[in-house]
Design a protein around this motif. Sequence first.
Motif, PDB file in Angstrom:
ATOM      1  N   LEU A 205       0.911  -1.075  -0.073  1.00  0.00           N
ATOM      2  CA  LEU A 205      -0.034  -0.087   0.143  1.00  0.00           C
ATOM      3  C   LEU A 205       0.773   1.003   0.051  1.00  0.00           C
ATOM      4  O   LEU A 205       0.682   2.132  -0.662  1.00  0.00           O
ATOM      5  N   TRP A 206       1.868   1.324   0.874  1.00  0.00           N
ATOM      6  CA  TRP A 206       2.947   2.381   0.831  1.00  0.00           C
ATOM      7  C   TRP A 206       3.627   2.687  -0.428  1.00  0.00           C
ATOM      8  O   TRP A 206       3.700   3.889  -0.761  1.00  0.00           O
ATOM      9  N   TYR A 207       3.744   1.535  -1.271  1.00  0.00           N
ATOM     10  CA  TYR A 207       4.259   1.748  -2.701  1.00  0.00           C
ATOM     11  C   TYR A 207       3.228   2.379  -3.384  1.00  0.00           C
ATOM     12  O   TYR A 207       3.764   3.343  -4.316  1.00  0.00           O
ATOM     13  N   ILE A 208       2.030   1.891  -3.670  1.00  0.00           N
ATOM     14  CA  ILE A 208       0.930   2.587  -4.527  1.00  0.00           C
ATOM     15  C   ILE A 208       0.505   4.046  -4.129  1.00  0.00           C
ATOM     16  O   ILE A 208       0.723   4.719  -5.067  1.00  0.00           O
ATOM     17  N   MET A 209       0.839   4.059  -2.838  1.00  0.00           N
ATOM     18  CA  MET A 209       0.479   5.873  -2.177  1.00  0.00           C
ATOM     19  C   MET A 209       1.621   6.400  -2.579  1.00  0.00           C
ATOM     20  O   MET A 209       1.455   7.785  -2.976  1.00  0.00           O
ATOM     21  N   LEU A 210       2.977   6.015  -2.710  1.00  0.00           N
ATOM     22  CA  LEU A 210       3.977   6.581  -3.168  1.00  0.00           C
ATOM     23  C   LEU A 210       4.036   7.441  -4.466  1.00  0.00           C
ATOM     24  O   LEU A 210       4.274   8.412  -4.901  1.00  0.00           O
TER      25      LEU A 210
END
Length: 256
Positions: A205-210
């Motif tokens: 999720l952090w990767y997508i939001m980044l």
Amino acid sequence: MDTLKKYLKPHQIVPLILYPSTVLLAFLYSIVGHPPDSYFSSKRNIFNVFFVKIGWFWVTLLYFVYLYLVRSRRLQNTQAFIAGSARYVLVTLYWYFMTQWLFGPSFIDRVYVLTGGKCTSLLQDTKMNAELAMVVQQQVCRRMGGQWTGGHDVSGHCVLLIHASMFFWEELSWMFYNAKPFIQMKARDRAQYFSVVSVLLLASLWYIMLFMTGVYFHGHFEILSGAIFGVLGWALLYLGVFPRLPSVGLPSTTAL
């Protein structure tokens, strides 16, 4: 690449290339691709409001469940738990000083003010502008009904998302070399298995939001500076500080 291999472990090369490259691709897409408005272009999307905005809460919760169940094997290995907790504290201090408080305003707020930024009234109220001019913290500015203008606003989202992701990457580095123990957990200890899955899902999720942050929010140089400071925390701690503190050490990259 040979230089990277000389100074870094194999699992460290991947995130060092992956996260800055993702930020670069995201803002290139924002320029060239002219992305249309989407669910993620709104700051009020559920992932931003309930996860990123309180991101360190989720990092803390999932990491300590993982540390307890997996790394320390339910406190059978107390040294692993203590060392992991110490690493967490130092990683958290970096995030806190960067984005929340650094003996006063956070590092990001200090950069903003030093580059000419200030808090101004949304209503162009002269009297209120005089009061807001004394404010040097973004959260206080917004709480008083003002807005940040004029300075370089390092992307706190980028700092958080990259810093937290690289923390997880290091703490789960054993999977990079041997994923068999993780596969075996599903049959042997489902609590352990789901704790690892939870960390992996949050990192995803952090990767997508980044990527979405790079596409829809902040200026391009603000995104880049956020990426730099996000990576810097990992470099200072996992390459500089932790290897020199035997009591803290580095997470083992061998099978559990």
